[in-house]
Every structure is written in C-alpha cells, then in structure tokens.
Design a protein around this motif. Structure first.
Motif, PDB file in Angstrom:
ATOM      1  N   ASP A 476       0.809  -1.218   0.000  1.00 11.08           N
ATOM      2  CA  ASP A 476       0.000   0.000   0.000  1.00 11.08           C
ATOM      3  C   ASP A 476       0.838   1.262   0.000  1.00 11.08           C
ATOM      4  O   ASP A 476       0.275   2.367  -0.135  1.00 11.08           O
ATOM      5  N   ASP A 477       2.146   1.132   0.154  1.00 13.11           N
ATOM      6  CA  ASP A 477       3.041   2.295   0.227  1.00 13.11           C
ATOM      7  C   ASP A 477       2.557   3.256   1.308  1.00 13.11           C
ATOM      8  O   ASP A 477       2.468   4.475   1.110  1.00 13.11           O
ATOM      9  N   ALA A 478       2.260   2.707   2.491  1.00 12.35           N
ATOM     10  CA  ALA A 478       1.711   3.520   3.569  1.00 12.35           C
ATOM     11  C   ALA A 478       2.746   4.477   4.147  1.00 12.35           C
ATOM     12  O   ALA A 478       2.402   5.587   4.554  1.00 12.35           O
ATOM     13  N   PHE A 479       3.991   4.097   4.187  1.00 15.39           N
ATOM     14  CA  PHE A 479       5.045   4.964   4.703  1.00 15.39           C
ATOM     15  C   PHE A 479       6.370   4.479   4.149  1.00 15.39           C
ATOM     16  O   PHE A 479       6.504   3.343   3.696  1.00 15.39           O
ATOM     17  N   ALA A 521      -4.289   1.901  11.950  1.00 15.45           N
ATOM     18  CA  ALA A 521      -4.367   3.019  11.012  1.00 15.45           C
ATOM     19  C   ALA A 521      -3.145   3.915  11.189  1.00 15.45           C
ATOM     20  O   ALA A 521      -2.769   4.267  12.304  1.00 15.45           O
ATOM     21  N   VAL A 522      -2.522   4.292  10.075  1.00 21.17           N
ATOM     22  CA  VAL A 522      -1.295   5.069  10.091  1.00 21.17           C
ATOM     23  C   VAL A 522      -1.568   6.453   9.525  1.00 21.17           C
ATOM     24  O   VAL A 522      -2.160   6.586   8.441  1.00 21.17           O
ATOM     25  N   GLN A 523      -1.152   7.482  10.252  1.00 16.30           N
ATOM     26  CA  GLN A 523      -1.259   8.860   9.792  1.00 16.30           C
ATOM     27  C   GLN A 523       0.110   9.303   9.303  1.00 16.30           C
ATOM     28  O   GLN A 523       1.044   9.458  10.082  1.00 16.30           O
ATOM     29  N   ASN A 524       0.226   9.516   7.998  1.00 12.70           N
ATOM     30  CA  ASN A 524       1.488   9.913   7.385  1.00 12.70           C
ATOM     31  C   ASN A 524       1.521  11.430   7.260  1.00 12.70           C
ATOM     32  O   ASN A 524       0.703  12.024   6.567  1.00 12.70           O
TER      33      ASN A 524
END
Length: 658
Positions: A476-479, A521-524
């Motif tokens: 997902d390329d989340a970070f 859930a990640v907040q970038n």
C-alpha cells in the motif's frame, strides 16, 4: 567363474575339433585332455580364480593396508639404495646432453642457456628505458605491477622467439626448454611473492624456497627424457624436499614474531606435511599444505587488490567493485586449490576415495560444496554492498517532493526488506545445494519444511500476522524510510524495517520498535504537501482590508526568500474573519508547503506579520477588565446604606410585635 569358462571353452573347442579333424590330429587331442587332467594344471587354473570373489571384506581391507605398507617400505628402501648413485646418474645425463649438442654443432646446453638469458635480460633493460616515463605517470599499484611483471613478459617473449627459431638437438632441446620454463616461472613467482610478502627477511627466504622448488621440479621432469633411472630421480626429489623443509623451519624460527610454542607447532606441522608427502599420501599432503599456507595467501591477495583499488583514485568510493575484486580474487584462489585437490585425487588410484564409492562421493561432494559456498558468499556480499550503496545515495530528506524523489524513497524503504529476504534465500539455497552434492535427498527435506512451516504458522499466529501486515503496508506504500508517521500513541520518523517491525525515531529522541500487526491506522505527515492554518485576534475597530493587503505583502516577501521559497507551494494568505470573540475578531490565515517545512515557514510568517502590524499601527486584541469611576461608587454606597436602614426598621417592627 573365469577358470571354469576357460575349461569349458577348451573342451568345446576340443569336441568341435575332434568332430572335424582327421585321424592324424587325434594324438594331439589326447595330449590336451591329459594336460587338463594333470593336478598341477588344474591347480594353476584354480589360482586364476579372481580373489575378490572369495576374499571377505575384512581380508580385502587388510590386503590393501598390507599393500600400502609394503609399497611404502619398498619406496624407502629404493630411495636409500639409490642415494649413492645420484652423482653418477647426473654426470651421465649431463654427458649425454653435452655430447648430443656438440655432435650437432652447438655449444653445451648451459652455455646456450646463459646466452639466451643474457639476450632476454638486455631486451628487458631496453624495454624498461622505453617505458619508464609511462610507468612514472601511472598510479602506484599499477606502476609497481607494470614495472615488475611486464619486463618479465618481455624477457620470456624474447627468449621464446630465439628458442623456436633454431632446430635444436633432441636432448638439448628438452633440457633447454625445461630450464628456460623453470627460470621464467621463478621470476614470475618472485614478483608475486614481492606483492604478498611485506618483510624483506621473509621475502628473501621465500625466493630461495621458490628457486629450489622450481629447480627441483625441472630436474625431476628431465629424469625420464635424459635416461636417468626413475629410482634415482625419486631419490633426488627426496633430497630436495629435505632442503625445502629445512628452509621452511628456519624461516619460521628466524622471521616469525610468534611465541616459541607457536613456532614449535608450525615446525611440527611442516614436518608432518613433509612426512605425508614422503608416504605418498598426496590428498592429505595438499590438505595440510592448504591449511598452513592458504590463509596467508588469501590475506596477501586481498591486501594487494585493496592497495591497487585505493591507489587508482585515492579512495574506495566504488564499494561494490572493490568487494567484487577482493572477494572474487580470494574465491578464485580457493577454487583453484580445490580444483587441484580434485585433480590429485582423480589421478591417484591408490587413494581411499577410489576404493570406496561412498567415500568418493563424500569427498567430491565436499569439494563441490566449497565452490558452492564460495559462489554464495560472493553473491551475497556483492548484493549487500550494492544495496548499501544505493541506500546511501538516496536523498535523506523525507520532504523532498517529485516523482523521482518519491521513487527513491520507496526503493529505500523496500531495499532493506529485500536484503533480509535475499540473505535467507541465499543461505537456504546454498545449504540445500550442499546437501544435494553430499548425496542427501532434499525432496523430503523441502516437503518436511513445508509441513513444519504450516505448524509453525499455527503456533505463532502473532508473528505471521506481523509479517503479513508488513507486506501489505509495503504494497500500500503507507510509509517510507524518512517519513514522519503517527499510529495511536506511537509517532516518529521511520528509520528502518525488519520482516516483522518498524523502527520509529521520536522527535525528542526515543526509538519505538513497533510490530506491524500493532500499527493499525497510520497517519502519514510527510506525504506530498501540508496545509498549515493559524488565527490571529485583532480589535473590533481594525481595518480588515488593510490587514489583507499587509499580509499579501508578507506572502510576497516569503516567496522572494531564496531559502524558503523552494518549499512553499502556496504562500501565506488571509482567509477572512473566522469569528467574533468577547474581546476581538479572529482572522484566519493559511499556507501550503512541502512536508516537514511548515514549522519553519510559520515561525517566519509570525515574525513578519508582527513587524508589519506594528509598523502600520495595528494592535493584537487582548482581554481587559473595566472598573467604574467615583459617581458609580457613591451611588452604590447610598444604595447599600438604604438597604441596611430598611433591614433595621423591619427588625424593630418584628421585635415590638413580639
């Protein structure tokens, strides 16, 4: 059985001959039958029976041991008895070679050898004078290699041209060719020894050792062509081996800085290796020689390659190339040693590896396994160096924007995980290949590993959850590495990954190692762009249009700042009156920047807005408390006195009624 087949063949041949012969052949047939019935003939036929069919395995092993013992004793006796004949055999061989050369009109072999060496040396000196300037301009290691190796090549080329230009006599030709090859080989080995040996004392002994070794090999190879007795050639080899052993032991005690115990152990190792060679245990001899000399050779080769690389450009910037050359050269040396060991065992029919198929399979499997491990080690170190270099060349600024920067950060995020996965794959592939070469069936091992993996997955669901969650975060390329993220109570800059967790560096310094399964859930906060909003309070009578005009000028000044302008996507603008408060108006402002730079730009904007407000008479609203004057105070006092009088009268009236 062989003797039974022989008798049957003779009998059948006799019957056929009897059926087709004339009566005159009958006496010969009768004689043959009488011979076959003779006890001595039958005993001889019985002796021709193969021993392997009746000899038990223990007897066969005992016979092999006895044969080796007998051969060793015969060799020792032969060498001792041949020692007195060495001078006479050498003199006879020299006389034959000399007479062969003189009878064909040539000078003696040694005179021709001296002339060829002199001509080659003259050509070498001429070459050095011509190429001296170019060598001086080359880097240090290249100049040293060129100054020492190329002249030897010129020397060998010149004497080779002269040698093949003449039709030498047979004996003189083989003797001259052998000595010339030995001399050129000695010079090449001396140059290589100079690159690998640092001590001058040890270098002198190494050159003496190489000279005697090359000369001994030349003498041994000339024994058969010159008609020297093989036993005398063997005795000459043993004499040279004793000299080489003494040189080695003397070098250990005179040049080594180790303790006496270590020197004694090294001397015993040299003696043990020499004994193995004397007993014709060639495989064990080469293994012992490799164990003693190969570590030093590998160290010298690596040091020479590193010196050549560092001298080319003054630094070792290309780490991948340096690792490839250093480890590759060492791998080549080890592979050549293993290959030579395989050749020695292949051409030694009396070795144990040829007498037992199981031992032979294990021996050759081990030799192949060494090569496999060398290839795996080289692939892993080259790949790791390539990945590390790529990670160092990527931008360390997480707020860099653009397609190329985003691609670099994504690669920098995935490369560490790929490196760990590659290490596991290379190790597993190398181990399975080695086991296959040793004769182990790896099919059941792979199937068993699959079953074990399923069982391990059920038993460690949390670990599997972490690994799978990490895979999906990457997809997902989340970070990425270098980005600032927040997940629940964890926040910080992403520093690195493993297969199951991520390392976050908090802005105050602490490091969080968070399993992927616990992230959620990640907040970038470092992706693409950031909008920063702030509000300022001004009095109710402030001219809003004037404020908007002044802030517009502040935004223009920010865009003109060379230090901040590259990170500003939209400069500071006034959005309008957000709300009316108790003591002033709240005006909202906003700007858009690259991630990570909003704090710097906001602080600069605060300073510039304050300065421009003060210069134009605009104040910031502050809460106030208003206190009344004297008239209001007197009225309040009169009202208080009236209320007190009324309460007093009411109290008196209540008392009189009571």
């Amino acid at each position: 059985m062989r003797w039974v087949a022989t008798v049957l063949f003779v009998l059948l041949f006799s019957i056929a001959a009897h059926a087709q012969t004339t009566p005159s052949a009958q006496p010969k047939i009768d004689d043959l039958v009488r011979l076959l019935q003779d006890p001595d003939v039958r005993a001889w036929l019985e002796s021709q029976k193969p021993k392997s069919e009746t000899m038990p395995p223990s007897a066969a092993a005992k016979s092999d041991l006895e044969n080796w013992d007998n051969q060793t004793r015969d060799r020792i006796h032969t060498v001792i008895s041949a020692l007195p004949r060495i001078p006479s055999e050498i003199a006879a061989a020299s006389a034959r070679t000399r007479s062969d050369a003189i009878s064909h009109g040539y000078a003696p072999v040694m005179a021709i050898f001296a002339v060829l060496v002199a001509v080659g040396a003259a050509a070498e000196q001429l070459f050095l004078r011509i190429r001296a300037v170019r060598f001086a301009k080359a880097p240090g290691a290249i100049a040293a290699a060129g100054a020492k190796l190329l002249p030897v090549v010129v020397f060998a080329f010149v004497i080779a041209v002269i040698f093949f230009a003449f039709d030498w006599p047979p004996l003189a030709r083989i003797a001259l060719l052998t000595f010339l090859i030995a001399f050129v080989a000695y010079r090449f080995l001396s140059v290589l020894a100079a690159f690998g040996v640092e001590s001058d004392r040890l270098l002198r002994r190494a050159r003496l050792f190489l000279g005697i070794l090359v000369f001994a090999l030349a003498i041994r190879s000339l024994g058969e062509p010159l008609g020297v007795d093989p036993t005398v050639s063997m005795a000459i080899s043993y004499c040279f081996s004793v000299v080489l052993l003494l040189i080695g032991v003397e070098a250990v005690w005179r040049t080594s800085t180790k303790s006496r115990v270590i020197k004694g152990a090294l001397s015993l190792c040299l003696v043990g290796i020499w004994v193995l060679w004397c007993l014709n245990l060639k495989g064990l001899f080469w293994i012992g020689l490799y164990a003693l000399t190969l570590p030093g050779i590998l160290k010298a080769v690596g040091r020479s390659i590193e010196g050549a690389i560092s001298s080319e450009d003054g630094s070792r910037q290309n780490r991948v190339r340096s690792i490839f050359l250093v480890r590759g050269s060492r791998a080549v040396v080890v592979a050549l040693a293993v290959g030579w060991l395989a050749v020695v065992w292949q051409f030694n029919p009396s070795s144990v590896a040829h007498q037992d198929p199981t031992i032979a399979a294990i021996v050759y499997g081990l030799l192949k396994s060494v090569v496999i491990l060398l290839v795996a080690d080289l692939i892993w170190h080259i790949t790791r160096a390539f990945i590390d270099d790529k990670l160092q060349t990527f931008s360390a600024d997480p707020s860099a924007h653009g397609g190329e920067a985003a691609s670099e950060h994504r690669i920098a995020t995935l490369l560490p995980i790929f490196k760990n996965a590659l290490a596991v794959f290379v190790l597993a592939a190398a181990v399975l290949t080695v086991l296959a070469q040793l004769g182990v069936q790896i099919g059941p091992l792979i199937a068993g590993a699959g079953v074990f993996g399923v069982a391990l997955g059920f038993g460690s669901q949390t670990l599997v959850k972490d690994v799978i969650s990490g895979i999906f975060y990457m997809l997902d390329d989340a970070f990425r590495v270098g980005e600032y993220i927040q997940s629940g109570s964890y926040k910080g800059t992403v520093e690195s990954f493993s297969l199951r967790s991520v390392r976050l560096r908090h802005h105050r310094g602490p490091i969080f190692t968070v399993p992927f399964g616990s992230l959620g859930a990640v907040q970038n906060m470092s992706r693409d762009w950031v909008i920063d909003k702030f509000m300022l309070r001004v009095p109710f009578n402030t001219d809003v249009a004037k404020v908007k005009r002044l802030v517009k000028g502040v935004g223009a000044e920010l865009l003109a700042d060379e230090e901040l302008a590259p990170f500003i996507i939209e400069t500071v603008k006034m959005k309008g009156v957000e709300q009316i408060g108790d003591f002033g108006m709240e005006i909202s402002f906003a700007f858009t920047t690259a991630p990570g730079h909003q704090s710097v730009i906001r602080r600069r904007a605060y300073t510039m807005i304050r300065d421009v407000f003060m210069a134009n008479g605009i104040e910031f609203a502050t809460p106030t408390v208003q206190v009344g004057g004297e008239e209001k105070a007197a009225a309040a006092a009169a009202a208080s006195a009236t209320a007190t009088a009324i309460k007093a009268e009411q109290a008196k009236a209540a008392a009189s009624e009571g």
